[in-house]
Design a protein around this motif. Structure first.
Motif, PDB file in Angstrom:
ATOM      1  N   MET A 109       0.807  -1.368  -0.182  1.00  0.00           N
ATOM      2  CA  MET A 109       0.210   0.048  -0.068  1.00  0.00           C
ATOM      3  C   MET A 109       1.124   1.118  -0.208  1.00  0.00           C
ATOM      4  O   MET A 109       0.528   2.101  -0.721  1.00  0.00           O
ATOM      5  CB  MET A 109      -1.048  -0.082   1.218  1.00  0.00           C
ATOM      6  N   ARG A 110       1.923   1.116   0.832  1.00  0.00           N
ATOM      7  CA  ARG A 110       2.779   2.377   0.941  1.00  0.00           C
ATOM      8  C   ARG A 110       3.459   2.496  -0.500  1.00  0.00           C
ATOM      9  O   ARG A 110       3.428   3.747  -1.101  1.00  0.00           O
ATOM     10  CB  ARG A 110       3.957   2.135   1.632  1.00  0.00           C
ATOM     11  N   ARG A 111       3.825   1.547  -1.058  1.00  0.00           N
ATOM     12  CA  ARG A 111       4.563   1.625  -2.310  1.00  0.00           C
ATOM     13  C   ARG A 111       3.667   2.319  -3.411  1.00  0.00           C
ATOM     14  O   ARG A 111       4.046   3.118  -4.374  1.00  0.00           O
ATOM     15  CB  ARG A 111       5.355   0.300  -3.002  1.00  0.00           C
ATOM     16  N   LEU A 112       2.481   1.785  -3.500  1.00  0.00           N
ATOM     17  CA  LEU A 112       1.465   2.383  -4.551  1.00  0.00           C
ATOM     18  C   LEU A 112       1.251   3.624  -4.142  1.00  0.00           C
ATOM     19  O   LEU A 112       1.214   4.668  -5.215  1.00  0.00           O
ATOM     20  CB  LEU A 112       0.338   1.478  -4.524  1.00  0.00           C
ATOM     21  N   ARG A 113       1.059   4.365  -2.915  1.00  0.00           N
ATOM     22  CA  ARG A 113       0.630   5.745  -2.808  1.00  0.00           C
ATOM     23  C   ARG A 113       1.908   6.471  -3.014  1.00  0.00           C
ATOM     24  O   ARG A 113       1.928   7.698  -3.449  1.00  0.00           O
ATOM     25  CB  ARG A 113       0.204   5.924  -1.410  1.00  0.00           C
ATOM     26  N   GLU A 114       3.207   5.994  -2.710  1.00  0.00           N
ATOM     27  CA  GLU A 114       4.320   6.824  -2.831  1.00  0.00           C
ATOM     28  C   GLU A 114       4.768   7.024  -4.377  1.00  0.00           C
ATOM     29  O   GLU A 114       5.190   8.031  -4.786  1.00  0.00           O
ATOM     30  CB  GLU A 114       5.422   6.264  -2.340  1.00  0.00           C
ATOM     31  N   GLY A 115       4.374   6.074  -5.134  1.00  0.00           N
ATOM     32  CA  GLY A 115       4.473   5.914  -6.524  1.00  0.00           C
ATOM     33  C   GLY A 115       3.641   6.570  -7.352  1.00  0.00           C
ATOM     34  O   GLY A 115       3.773   7.422  -8.317  1.00  0.00           O
ATOM     35  N   SER A 116       2.441   6.846  -6.636  1.00  0.00           N
ATOM     36  CA  SER A 116       1.518   7.869  -7.301  1.00  0.00           C
ATOM     37  C   SER A 116       1.525   9.148  -7.030  1.00  0.00           C
ATOM     38  O   SER A 116       0.818  10.302  -7.391  1.00  0.00           O
ATOM     39  CB  SER A 116      -0.185   7.344  -7.369  1.00  0.00           C
ATOM     40  N   GLY A 117       2.417   9.570  -5.898  1.00  0.00           N
ATOM     41  CA  GLY A 117       2.577  10.901  -5.253  1.00  0.00           C
ATOM     42  C   GLY A 117       1.715  11.141  -4.232  1.00  0.00           C
ATOM     43  O   GLY A 117       1.763  12.354  -4.026  1.00  0.00           O
ATOM     44  N   GLY A 160       0.916  10.085  -1.251  1.00  0.00           N
ATOM     45  CA  GLY A 160       1.460  10.076   0.167  1.00  0.00           C
ATOM     46  C   GLY A 160       0.314   9.857   1.000  1.00  0.00           C
ATOM     47  O   GLY A 160      -0.789   9.767   0.778  1.00  0.00           O
ATOM     48  N   GLU A 161       0.861   9.708   2.316  1.00  0.00           N
ATOM     49  CA  GLU A 161      -0.244   9.387   3.264  1.00  0.00           C
ATOM     50  C   GLU A 161       0.271   9.843   4.586  1.00  0.00           C
ATOM     51  O   GLU A 161       1.544   9.665   5.027  1.00  0.00           O
ATOM     52  CB  GLU A 161      -0.579   7.809   3.355  1.00  0.00           C
ATOM     53  N   SER A 162      -0.616   9.993   5.860  1.00  0.00           N
ATOM     54  CA  SER A 162       0.075  10.254   7.008  1.00  0.00           C
ATOM     55  C   SER A 162       0.460   8.984   7.714  1.00  0.00           C
ATOM     56  O   SER A 162       0.203   7.927   7.232  1.00  0.00           O
ATOM     57  CB  SER A 162      -0.929  10.714   7.771  1.00  0.00           C
ATOM     58  N   GLU A 163       1.420   9.133   8.741  1.00  0.00           N
ATOM     59  CA  GLU A 163       1.792   7.882   9.407  1.00  0.00           C
ATOM     60  C   GLU A 163       0.789   7.215   9.978  1.00  0.00           C
ATOM     61  O   GLU A 163       0.738   5.857   9.978  1.00  0.00           O
ATOM     62  CB  GLU A 163       2.976   8.133  10.342  1.00  0.00           C
ATOM     63  N   GLU A 164      -0.040   7.604  10.483  1.00  0.00           N
ATOM     64  CA  GLU A 164      -1.272   7.063  11.091  1.00  0.00           C
ATOM     65  C   GLU A 164      -2.035   6.288  10.371  1.00  0.00           C
ATOM     66  O   GLU A 164      -2.501   5.232  10.684  1.00  0.00           O
ATOM     67  CB  GLU A 164      -2.357   8.292  11.564  1.00  0.00           C
ATOM     68  N   ASN A 165      -2.282   6.649   8.845  1.00  0.00           N
ATOM     69  CA  ASN A 165      -3.123   5.864   7.940  1.00  0.00           C
ATOM     70  C   ASN A 165      -2.198   4.713   7.328  1.00  0.00           C
ATOM     71  O   ASN A 165      -2.724   4.018   6.934  1.00  0.00           O
ATOM     72  CB  ASN A 165      -3.603   6.632   6.898  1.00  0.00           C
ATOM     73  N   GLU A 166      -0.866   5.035   7.540  1.00  0.00           N
ATOM     74  CA  GLU A 166       0.250   3.922   6.777  1.00  0.00           C
ATOM     75  C   GLU A 166       0.257   2.646   7.589  1.00  0.00           C
ATOM     76  O   GLU A 166       0.686   1.595   7.079  1.00  0.00           O
ATOM     77  CB  GLU A 166       1.551   4.485   6.633  1.00  0.00           C
ATOM     78  N   GLY A 167       0.086   2.700   9.023  1.00  0.00           N
ATOM     79  CA  GLY A 167       0.306   1.640   9.959  1.00  0.00           C
ATOM     80  C   GLY A 167       1.652   2.092  10.330  1.00  0.00           C
ATOM     81  O   GLY A 167       2.432   2.869  10.174  1.00  0.00           O
ATOM     82  N   PRO A 168       2.449   1.039  11.347  1.00  0.00           N
ATOM     83  CA  PRO A 168       3.548   1.475  11.944  1.00  0.00           C
ATOM     84  C   PRO A 168       4.785   1.399  11.122  1.00  0.00           C
ATOM     85  O   PRO A 168       4.767   0.491  10.128  1.00  0.00           O
ATOM     86  CB  PRO A 168       3.679   0.172  12.920  1.00  0.00           C
TER      87      PRO A 168
END
Length: 432
Positions: A407-415, A417-425
């Motif tokens: 999930m993190r890779r997908l969001r970073e790849g699309s630019g 981003g996401e807050s730490e709270e929503n990304e998981g630990p």
């Protein structure tokens, strides 16, 4: 007196089990800590109302799987090291049957006994464990039918493949490793065509997706991905379980896409499309052929090892075996299995790379990453999958990257981003 070869087999099998038992314990402790630290993320992103239920499911599944593995290893060692296996082979040699027929009889008998051994564990998993967590939809009658059909089918396929390989061994005493390798690789190719058309329909119904909203969604993805496939099916997975998935199988005119009906029910249109695009990537990017090539290399190594076992001849004296090649091959395979398990961190790397590439392909086809991340969250939540495996455990057991990482890779790849709270630990996810 126990031979050094027997001691090495005991050390290899037991040592491998000890390693995986330790990894199980590390993984459960690591996952429990991470899930509890990110309970709000698990609830909000994965949709799991009770994170403790997820942890309980993982503990139960792990304990049952490891118990079955330990009992299986101890039974195998008791049979082989005690000489019972050698006695069984000696009885076969006294039947007067051709050597190939003896080997096939041994292979089929071993397969049937293995299924009978696994039946109590499968019954417990299906009607106690899966039932307790609300996944089981199977009736005892359906389970028994699956067991009997599966046993007959496995015996037939194993007997056919084993018979051909043993025939090659018998007729080509110096070239059989290469010829046997070719037979196994060819059989793998054949099963890519035979399995979806003749084997899978023995257990599930596959309804062609020919019209309606689902077909429109499928055609939309095909058009975006530049893919052509008429065989798209919805499988009645809910007949047995509420677990969800999708897969791509076959090649050429035999290729087909299969969507579990549970997946279609649990996800919205865009999420289903993203999963479909992910599966198409495995064909579009040649992952199927690359995995087949990697499997062929692994098979070649196995045949090379079996060649050494049968030609060095130590195996016969070490385990009290009559000098028939199929007996040495059977013992040799007991070494091959754990050796390949220990090498799984290397073999998993290719699959991990393919899954990341397929995720990226799905995001490009969809024009955004949110549909794929939503699909991953749904799959993890609905299946109560462990989102935070221990890195060492993941190295040996995970052919797919952990869900938070994907999930993190997908969001970073699309630019996005996401807050730490929503990304998981950040700890568990970044350490994988």
């Amino acid at each position: 007196m126990v031979s050094q070869a027997a001691i090495s087999l005991v050390a290899l099998l037991v040592g491998t089990q000890v390693l995986f038992t330790v990894l199980d314990a590390l993984n459960l402790r690591h996952g429990a800590r991470a899930v509890r630290e990110s309970a709000s993320w698990v609830r909000e992103t994965l949709g799991v109302d009770d994170p403790e239920r997820m942890l309980s499911y993982q503990r139960s599944k792990t304990a049952l799987s490891r118990a079955q593995s330990w009992v299986g290893v101890l039974v195998v060692l008791a049979v082989v090291v005690s000489g019972l296996f050698g006695d069984a082979v000696a009885l076969l040699t006294e039947t007067g049957l051709p050597t190939v027929a003896q080997g096939v009889a041994l292979l089929v008998a071993a397969g049937v006994l293995a299924r009978l051994f696994g039946a109590p564990f499968d019954l417990y998993e299906t009607f106690v464990l899966e039932e307790r967590f609300g996944f089981n939809n199977q009736t005892p009658a359906l389970w028994l039918r699956d067991f009997l059909v599966g046993a007959v089918l496995s015996a037939a396929l194993a007997g056919a493949l084993g018979g051909i390989v043993l025939f090659v061994v018998d007729r080509l005493p110096t070239l059989w490793p290469a010829a046997g390798w070719a037979v196994v690789v060819g059989f793998s190719l054949l099963m890519m065509v035979v399995y979806p058309r003749f084997v899978a329909p023995l257990f599930n119904d596959f309804d062609p997706v020919e019209s309606g909203p689902l077909r429109d969604a499928v055609d939309d993805v095909f058009e975006r991905a530049g893919f052509d496939c008429e065989q798209v099916y919805e499988m009645d997975a809910s007949r047995r379980s509420s677990h969800s998935n999708a897969y791509f199988v076959g090649f050429g005119r035999a290729k087909r896409v299969v969507l579990f009906d549970t997946l279609v029910e649990q996800m919205d249109r865009e999420a289903v499309q993203a999963v479909l695009a992910h599966e198409l990537a495995h064909w579009k990017r040649g992952h199927i052929w690359k995995q087949l090539a990697a499997s062929a290399v692994q098979t070649g190594l196995a045949f090379a090892f079996l060649w050494w076992v049968t030609t060095s001849r130590w195996v016969y004296a070490a385990f009290g075996l009559p000098e028939v090649t199929y007996a040495a091959l059977a013992v040799g395979l007991l070494y091959v299995g754990p050796l390949f398990s220990l090498a799984s961190p290397l073999t998993n790397r290719l699959s991990l790379a393919h899954e990341r590439e397929a995720d990226d392909f799905a995001a490009r086809v969809m024009g955004e990453s949110e549909s794929m991340t939503r699909a991953l969250a749904t799959l993890a939540g609905e299946n109560l999958s462990n989102p935070f495996p221990h890195p060492w455990y993941a190295a040996f057991h995970y052919s797919h990257p952990p869900i938070p990482e994907r999930m993190r890779r997908l969001r970073e790849g699309s630019g996005e981003g996401e807050s730490e709270e929503n990304e998981g630990p950040s700890g568990p996810a970044s350490s994988v």
